[in-house]
Design a protein around this motif. Structure first.
Motif, PDB file in Angstrom:
ATOM      1  N   LYS A 111       2.607  10.366   3.860  1.00 46.57           N
ATOM      2  CA  LYS A 111       1.999   9.757   2.845  1.00 46.57           C
ATOM      3  C   LYS A 111       1.947  10.691   1.908  1.00 46.57           C
ATOM      4  CE  LYS A 111      -2.079   8.299   2.904  1.00 46.57           C
ATOM      5  NZ  LYS A 111      -3.507   7.342   2.934  1.00 46.57           N
ATOM      6  N   PHE A 112       1.495  11.900   2.113  1.00 44.89           N
ATOM      7  CA  PHE A 112       1.506  12.946   1.037  1.00 44.89           C
ATOM      8  C   PHE A 112       2.588  13.606   0.490  1.00 44.89           C
ATOM      9  CE2 PHE A 112       1.550  17.570   0.136  1.00 44.89           C
ATOM     10  CZ  PHE A 112       0.659  17.683  -0.886  1.00 44.89           C
ATOM     11  N   THR A 133       0.779  -1.088   0.033  1.00 43.08           N
ATOM     12  CA  THR A 133       0.032   0.023  -0.116  1.00 43.08           C
ATOM     13  C   THR A 133       0.961   1.463   0.081  1.00 43.08           C
ATOM     14  OG1 THR A 133      -0.050   0.269   2.482  1.00 43.08           O
ATOM     15  CG2 THR A 133      -1.613  -1.251   1.309  1.00 43.08           C
ATOM     16  N   ILE A 134       0.130   2.485  -0.413  1.00 44.78           N
ATOM     17  CA  ILE A 134       1.015   3.571  -0.331  1.00 44.78           C
ATOM     18  C   ILE A 134       1.471   3.867   1.135  1.00 44.78           C
ATOM     19  CG2 ILE A 134       0.717   6.233  -0.581  1.00 44.78           C
ATOM     20  CD1 ILE A 134       0.948   4.792  -3.060  1.00 44.78           C
ATOM     21  N   ASP A 135       0.746   3.526   2.304  1.00 45.47           N
ATOM     22  CA  ASP A 135       1.074   3.531   3.741  1.00 45.47           C
ATOM     23  C   ASP A 135       2.257   2.891   3.865  1.00 45.47           C
ATOM     24  OD1 ASP A 135      -1.125   5.413   4.351  1.00 45.47           O
ATOM     25  OD2 ASP A 135      -2.391   3.730   4.861  1.00 45.47           O
ATOM     26  N   ALA A 170       5.420   4.724   2.169  1.00 50.87           N
ATOM     27  CA  ALA A 170       5.754   5.710   2.976  1.00 50.87           C
ATOM     28  C   ALA A 170       6.314   5.458   4.104  1.00 50.87           C
ATOM     29  CB  ALA A 170       4.508   6.512   3.268  1.00 50.87           C
ATOM     30  N   ARG A 171       6.060   4.382   4.992  1.00 50.55           N
ATOM     31  CA  ARG A 171       6.818   4.123   5.926  1.00 50.55           C
ATOM     32  C   ARG A 171       8.344   3.677   5.693  1.00 50.55           C
ATOM     33  NH1 ARG A 171       1.866   1.942   7.995  1.00 50.55           N
ATOM     34  NH2 ARG A 171       2.121  -0.128   6.987  1.00 50.55           N
ATOM     35  N   THR A 172       8.219   2.955   4.666  1.00 52.02           N
ATOM     36  CA  THR A 172       9.689   2.584   4.096  1.00 52.02           C
ATOM     37  C   THR A 172      10.488   3.677   4.038  1.00 52.02           C
ATOM     38  OG1 THR A 172       8.920   0.516   3.315  1.00 52.02           O
ATOM     39  CG2 THR A 172      10.890   1.408   2.321  1.00 52.02           C
ATOM     40  N   PRO A 202       3.434   6.342  -7.540  1.00 51.72           N
ATOM     41  CA  PRO A 202       4.157   4.830  -6.933  1.00 51.72           C
ATOM     42  C   PRO A 202       3.377   3.614  -7.315  1.00 51.72           C
ATOM     43  CG  PRO A 202       3.961   6.671  -5.142  1.00 51.72           C
ATOM     44  CD  PRO A 202       3.354   7.250  -6.330  1.00 51.72           C
ATOM     45  N   GLY A 203       2.114   3.970  -7.419  1.00 54.67           N
ATOM     46  CA  GLY A 203       1.014   2.823  -7.953  1.00 54.67           C
ATOM     47  C   GLY A 203       1.498   2.464  -9.371  1.00 54.67           C
TER      48      GLY A 203
END
Length: 258
Positions: free
Chosen positions: A38-39, A26-28, A31-33, A53-54
């Motif tokens: 996220k934004f 997921t985008i989440d 973003a954590r990586t 990213p998708g």
């Protein structure tokens, strides 16, 4: 301006994508990586790679599917599962839309396509005349020359059928004489002579050269500036080349010339 720290963060995410192509990401998660919000992550990823990213993850999955189709005996169903698709039908439809041929046809033809097709924009009453886009492809002296595919695409990702295309025998001048009105990207892909089978995913900086120009907005009543494109080594930050048309051989050159 892209900083080294931001680029390193994006590379971490792309490495994680490669390692988990068959898993849901997921985008989440991304973003954590990257250790960003996220934004902020979504914005800087697009800034670094030219796409979301998708879309980048989808391109990596289809590039791996291309490799598996050519290098293994796995069934299309097995491959679709390995690259993260729960539906074979969805995988096959997406593959054909992005690569230009079905998975089974791609395998049967060894990764090539017998002709160069175009994606015609929908026609409408009173459509304006088309324009001609000219330019030149340049290759640094330390890169080996080869056939150059030049395509006009709606996004910075070289996937699907281009609206206009040309195959050059080598770096030099090109002309796209039938460019429709709209906003497009000129994408170029080249591999040295005799190495046309080279995979076109990221990390093949030793062989694959790419270039991009745009966005360029085409108007029938406007004289377009020449598109000068200097090729560079393919990087892991570049979306992989999905279009089968870029796996070039002499028949493709003849198809474009005809």
């Amino acid at each position: 301006m892209v900083t080294t720290a931001i680029e390193r963060a994006v590379r971490r995410v792309i490495d994680d994508m490669h390692a988990n192509l068959g898993q849901e990401i997921t985008i989440d998660d991304m973003a954590r990586t990257a250790m960003f919000s996220k934004f902020h992550f979504t914005r800087v990823f697009r800034e670094v790679t030219g796409t979301s990213p998708g879309r980048f993850l989808s391109a990596l999955r289809l590039q791996e599917a291309k490799r598996l189709l050519l290098e293994t005996d796995y069934s299309v169903a097995d491959i679709s599962s390995q690259v993260g698709y729960s539906s074979v039908g969805t995988f096959s439809s997406r593959f054909k839309a992005c690569v230009g041929v079905s998975p089974s046809m791609f395998r049967a033809m060894g990764g090539f396509t017998p002709e160069v097709g175009r994606e015609e924009p929908p026609a409408s009453a009173g459509s304006p005349p088309r324009a001609t886009l000219r330019g030149r492809v340049q290759l640094p002296e330390d890169r080996s020359p080869g056939y150059c595919f030049v395509g006009l695409f709606p996004t910075p990702v070289p996937q699907g059928r281009p609206v206009c295309c040309a195959v050059l025998k080598g770096p030099g001048a090109f002309e796209l004489p039938d460019a429709p009105a709209g906003t497009w990207y000129v994408l170029v892909h080249s591999v040295p002579y005799g190495q046309e089978h080279t995979p076109t995913g990221g990390g093949r900086a030793d062989v694959v050269s790419v270039g991009r120009y745009g966005p360029v907005t085409v108007h029938a009543d406007t004289l377009l500036m020449p598109a000068d494109i200097v090729l560079r080594p393919l990087d892991a930050l570049d979306p992989p080349v999905l279009t089968a048309l870029l796996d070039m051989r002499t028949t493709a050159l003849e198809a474009v010339a005809g």
